[in-house]
Design a protein around this motif. Structure first.
Motif, PDB file in Angstrom:
ATOM      1  N   LYS A   1      -3.330  -1.543  -7.722  1.00  0.00           N
ATOM      2  CA  LYS A   1      -4.383  -0.795  -8.426  1.00  0.00           C
ATOM      3  C   LYS A   1      -3.825   0.406  -9.196  1.00  0.00           C
ATOM      4  O   LYS A   1      -4.530   1.033  -9.968  1.00  0.00           O
ATOM      5  CB  LYS A   1      -5.454  -0.302  -7.444  1.00  0.00           C
ATOM      6  CG  LYS A   1      -6.146  -1.405  -6.689  1.00  0.00           C
ATOM      7  CD  LYS A   1      -6.976  -2.256  -7.602  1.00  0.00           C
ATOM      8  CE  LYS A   1      -7.732  -3.294  -6.792  1.00  0.00           C
ATOM      9  NZ  LYS A   1      -8.404  -4.256  -7.617  1.00  0.00           N
ATOM     10  N   ILE A   2      -2.549   0.740  -8.971  1.00  0.00           N
ATOM     11  CA  ILE A   2      -1.924   1.870  -9.677  1.00  0.00           C
ATOM     12  C   ILE A   2      -1.610   1.433 -11.103  1.00  0.00           C
ATOM     13  O   ILE A   2      -1.006   0.387 -11.324  1.00  0.00           O
ATOM     14  CB  ILE A   2      -0.634   2.325  -8.968  1.00  0.00           C
ATOM     15  CG1 ILE A   2      -0.954   2.839  -7.561  1.00  0.00           C
ATOM     16  CG2 ILE A   2       0.081   3.400  -9.783  1.00  0.00           C
ATOM     17  CD1 ILE A   2       0.270   3.137  -6.715  1.00  0.00           C
ATOM     18  N   HIS A   3      -2.022   2.243 -12.083  1.00  0.00           N
ATOM     19  CA  HIS A   3      -1.711   1.872 -13.464  1.00  0.00           C
ATOM     20  C   HIS A   3      -0.957   2.954 -14.226  1.00  0.00           C
ATOM     21  O   HIS A   3      -0.414   2.686 -15.282  1.00  0.00           O
ATOM     22  CB  HIS A   3      -2.963   1.438 -14.239  1.00  0.00           C
ATOM     23  CG  HIS A   3      -4.078   2.426 -14.237  1.00  0.00           C
ATOM     24  ND1 HIS A   3      -4.197   3.429 -15.147  1.00  0.00           N
ATOM     25  CD2 HIS A   3      -5.144   2.544 -13.406  1.00  0.00           C
ATOM     26  CE1 HIS A   3      -5.283   4.122 -14.895  1.00  0.00           C
ATOM     27  NE2 HIS A   3      -5.875   3.613 -13.842  1.00  0.00           N
ATOM     28  N   LYS A   4      -0.876   4.177 -13.681  1.00  0.00           N
ATOM     29  CA  LYS A   4      -0.127   5.213 -14.398  1.00  0.00           C
ATOM     30  C   LYS A   4       0.451   6.213 -13.406  1.00  0.00           C
ATOM     31  O   LYS A   4      -0.184   6.572 -12.424  1.00  0.00           O
ATOM     32  CB  LYS A   4      -1.044   5.936 -15.385  1.00  0.00           C
ATOM     33  CG  LYS A   4      -0.343   7.025 -16.188  1.00  0.00           C
ATOM     34  CD  LYS A   4      -1.249   7.624 -17.242  1.00  0.00           C
ATOM     35  CE  LYS A   4      -2.287   8.505 -16.610  1.00  0.00           C
ATOM     36  NZ  LYS A   4      -3.073   9.294 -17.567  1.00  0.00           N
ATOM     37  N   ILE A   5       1.659   6.673 -13.695  1.00  0.00           N
ATOM     38  CA  ILE A   5       2.296   7.757 -12.955  1.00  0.00           C
ATOM     39  C   ILE A   5       2.726   8.790 -13.980  1.00  0.00           C
ATOM     40  O   ILE A   5       3.395   8.468 -14.960  1.00  0.00           O
ATOM     41  CB  ILE A   5       3.508   7.282 -12.137  1.00  0.00           C
ATOM     42  CG1 ILE A   5       3.074   6.240 -11.092  1.00  0.00           C
ATOM     43  CG2 ILE A   5       4.198   8.463 -11.468  1.00  0.00           C
ATOM     44  CD1 ILE A   5       4.219   5.634 -10.315  1.00  0.00           C
TER      45      ILE A   5
ATOM     46  N   PHE B   1       0.837  -1.193   0.000  1.00  0.00           N
ATOM     47  CA  PHE B   1       0.000   0.000   0.000  1.00  0.00           C
ATOM     48  C   PHE B   1       0.875   1.246   0.000  1.00  0.00           C
ATOM     49  O   PHE B   1       1.918   1.282   0.650  1.00  0.00           O
ATOM     50  CB  PHE B   1      -0.915   0.056   1.237  1.00  0.00           C
ATOM     51  CG  PHE B   1      -2.078  -0.874   1.164  1.00  0.00           C
ATOM     52  CD1 PHE B   1      -3.248  -0.504   0.513  1.00  0.00           C
ATOM     53  CD2 PHE B   1      -2.011  -2.132   1.744  1.00  0.00           C
ATOM     54  CE1 PHE B   1      -4.332  -1.368   0.450  1.00  0.00           C
ATOM     55  CE2 PHE B   1      -3.085  -2.996   1.686  1.00  0.00           C
ATOM     56  CZ  PHE B   1      -4.248  -2.610   1.039  1.00  0.00           C
ATOM     57  N   LEU B   2       0.429   2.252  -0.731  1.00  0.00           N
ATOM     58  CA  LEU B   2       1.034   3.582  -0.672  1.00  0.00           C
ATOM     59  C   LEU B   2       0.209   4.368   0.336  1.00  0.00           C
ATOM     60  O   LEU B   2      -0.974   4.621   0.134  1.00  0.00           O
ATOM     61  CB  LEU B   2       0.982   4.248  -2.048  1.00  0.00           C
ATOM     62  CG  LEU B   2       1.248   5.747  -2.109  1.00  0.00           C
ATOM     63  CD1 LEU B   2       2.625   6.082  -1.561  1.00  0.00           C
ATOM     64  CD2 LEU B   2       1.098   6.260  -3.515  1.00  0.00           C
ATOM     65  N   HIS B   3       0.815   4.714   1.462  1.00  0.00           N
ATOM     66  CA  HIS B   3       0.156   5.486   2.506  1.00  0.00           C
ATOM     67  C   HIS B   3       0.543   6.952   2.336  1.00  0.00           C
ATOM     68  O   HIS B   3       1.708   7.266   2.079  1.00  0.00           O
ATOM     69  CB  HIS B   3       0.600   5.011   3.898  1.00  0.00           C
ATOM     70  CG  HIS B   3       0.208   3.603   4.198  1.00  0.00           C
ATOM     71  ND1 HIS B   3      -0.966   3.278   4.817  1.00  0.00           N
ATOM     72  CD2 HIS B   3       0.836   2.427   3.944  1.00  0.00           C
ATOM     73  CE1 HIS B   3      -1.057   1.978   4.943  1.00  0.00           C
ATOM     74  NE2 HIS B   3       0.035   1.435   4.417  1.00  0.00           N
TER      75      HIS B   3
ATOM     76  N   SER C   1       8.753  -1.799  -8.916  1.00  0.00           N
ATOM     77  CA  SER C   1       9.235  -3.118  -8.504  1.00  0.00           C
ATOM     78  C   SER C   1       8.117  -3.938  -7.864  1.00  0.00           C
ATOM     79  O   SER C   1       8.156  -5.164  -7.870  1.00  0.00           O
ATOM     80  CB  SER C   1      10.413  -2.978  -7.537  1.00  0.00           C
ATOM     81  OG  SER C   1       9.974  -2.490  -6.279  1.00  0.00           O
ATOM     82  N   LEU C   2       7.103  -3.256  -7.328  1.00  0.00           N
ATOM     83  CA  LEU C   2       5.973  -3.942  -6.706  1.00  0.00           C
ATOM     84  C   LEU C   2       4.805  -4.152  -7.672  1.00  0.00           C
ATOM     85  O   LEU C   2       3.941  -4.984  -7.431  1.00  0.00           O
ATOM     86  CB  LEU C   2       5.490  -3.152  -5.485  1.00  0.00           C
ATOM     87  CG  LEU C   2       6.520  -3.005  -4.371  1.00  0.00           C
ATOM     88  CD1 LEU C   2       6.039  -2.012  -3.325  1.00  0.00           C
ATOM     89  CD2 LEU C   2       6.817  -4.347  -3.738  1.00  0.00           C
ATOM     90  N   ASN C   3       4.759  -3.360  -8.751  1.00  0.00           N
ATOM     91  CA  ASN C   3       3.702  -3.475  -9.750  1.00  0.00           C
ATOM     92  C   ASN C   3       4.314  -3.199 -11.119  1.00  0.00           C
ATOM     93  O   ASN C   3       4.553  -2.049 -11.482  1.00  0.00           O
ATOM     94  CB  ASN C   3       2.567  -2.493  -9.465  1.00  0.00           C
ATOM     95  CG  ASN C   3       1.454  -2.560 -10.473  1.00  0.00           C
ATOM     96  OD1 ASN C   3       1.539  -3.253 -11.490  1.00  0.00           O
ATOM     97  ND2 ASN C   3       0.391  -1.827 -10.216  1.00  0.00           N
ATOM     98  N   LEU C   4       4.549  -4.247 -11.879  1.00  0.00           N
ATOM     99  CA  LEU C   4       5.200  -4.117 -13.186  1.00  0.00           C
ATOM    100  C   LEU C   4       4.296  -3.503 -14.240  1.00  0.00           C
ATOM    101  O   LEU C   4       4.755  -3.144 -15.315  1.00  0.00           O
ATOM    102  CB  LEU C   4       5.696  -5.491 -13.655  1.00  0.00           C
ATOM    103  CG  LEU C   4       6.714  -6.171 -12.738  1.00  0.00           C
ATOM    104  CD1 LEU C   4       7.024  -7.569 -13.259  1.00  0.00           C
ATOM    105  CD2 LEU C   4       7.966  -5.330 -12.616  1.00  0.00           C
TER     106      LEU C   4
ATOM    107  N   PHE D   1      11.270   6.704  -5.753  1.00  0.00           N
ATOM    108  CA  PHE D   1       9.896   6.399  -5.383  1.00  0.00           C
ATOM    109  C   PHE D   1       9.201   5.609  -6.494  1.00  0.00           C
ATOM    110  O   PHE D   1       8.556   4.588  -6.239  1.00  0.00           O
ATOM    111  CB  PHE D   1       9.152   7.704  -5.086  1.00  0.00           C
ATOM    112  CG  PHE D   1       7.811   7.520  -4.453  1.00  0.00           C
ATOM    113  CD1 PHE D   1       7.696   7.244  -3.098  1.00  0.00           C
ATOM    114  CD2 PHE D   1       6.657   7.635  -5.212  1.00  0.00           C
ATOM    115  CE1 PHE D   1       6.460   7.084  -2.509  1.00  0.00           C
ATOM    116  CE2 PHE D   1       5.413   7.477  -4.636  1.00  0.00           C
ATOM    117  CZ  PHE D   1       5.322   7.199  -3.275  1.00  0.00           C
ATOM    118  N   ILE D   2       9.355   6.058  -7.729  1.00  0.00           N
ATOM    119  CA  ILE D   2       8.755   5.368  -8.874  1.00  0.00           C
ATOM    120  C   ILE D   2       9.369   3.976  -9.045  1.00  0.00           C
ATOM    121  O   ILE D   2       8.656   3.010  -9.300  1.00  0.00           O
ATOM    122  CB  ILE D   2       8.913   6.203 -10.158  1.00  0.00           C
ATOM    123  CG1 ILE D   2       8.011   7.441 -10.089  1.00  0.00           C
ATOM    124  CG2 ILE D   2       8.580   5.377 -11.396  1.00  0.00           C
ATOM    125  CD1 ILE D   2       8.221   8.428 -11.217  1.00  0.00           C
ATOM    126  N   ALA D   3      10.673   3.861  -8.883  1.00  0.00           N
ATOM    127  CA  ALA D   3      11.332   2.563  -9.025  1.00  0.00           C
ATOM    128  C   ALA D   3      10.803   1.574  -7.984  1.00  0.00           C
ATOM    129  O   ALA D   3      10.581   0.392  -8.303  1.00  0.00           O
ATOM    130  CB  ALA D   3      12.843   2.724  -8.895  1.00  0.00           C
TER     131      ALA D   3
END
Length: 102
Positions: free
Chosen positions: A38-42, A22-24, A89-92, A83-85
């Motif tokens: 659930k993250i798909h774009k940054i 989780f990103l808190h 690494s947790l969601n390809l 942070f992005i890396a």
């Protein structure tokens, strides 16, 4: 006086952490968590006008994180690349949009 205290509280307590997939995030009286899967774009963003509703950030240079189907949040981490890396690494399946700002 209350407004000044709220601004100080927000300034002192804005942070982001990654724990247990989780990103808190926390910013003053507001906080939340986002499932990393659930993250798909940054998207890199620079500017005063940010096209999101949630903006728990202290800088005009930051990241727009899109998760679920239509949800997004604007954050400003100290080290965006690291942070992005960590998130990737947790969601390809996370895609990166735009280029980093220096």
């Amino acid at each position: 006086l209350l407004l000044i205290l709220l601004l100080i509280w927000t300034y002192k307590t804005t942070f982001y952490s990654i724990e247990n997939m989780f990103l808190h995030w926390k910013s003053g009286p507001f906080n939340g968590k986002i499932a990393i899967d659930k993250i798909h774009k940054i998207e890199y963003h620079k500017g005063i006008v940010v096209p999101t509703i949630w903006k728990p950030a202290l800088s005009h240079i930051g990241l727009i994180i899109t998760y679920n189907k239509y949800d997004d949040i604007y954050i400003s981490t100290e080290n965006q690349e690291e942070f992005i890396a960590t998130l990737q690494s947790l969601n390809l399946n996370i895609t990166i949009k735009n280029t980093p700002y220096v």
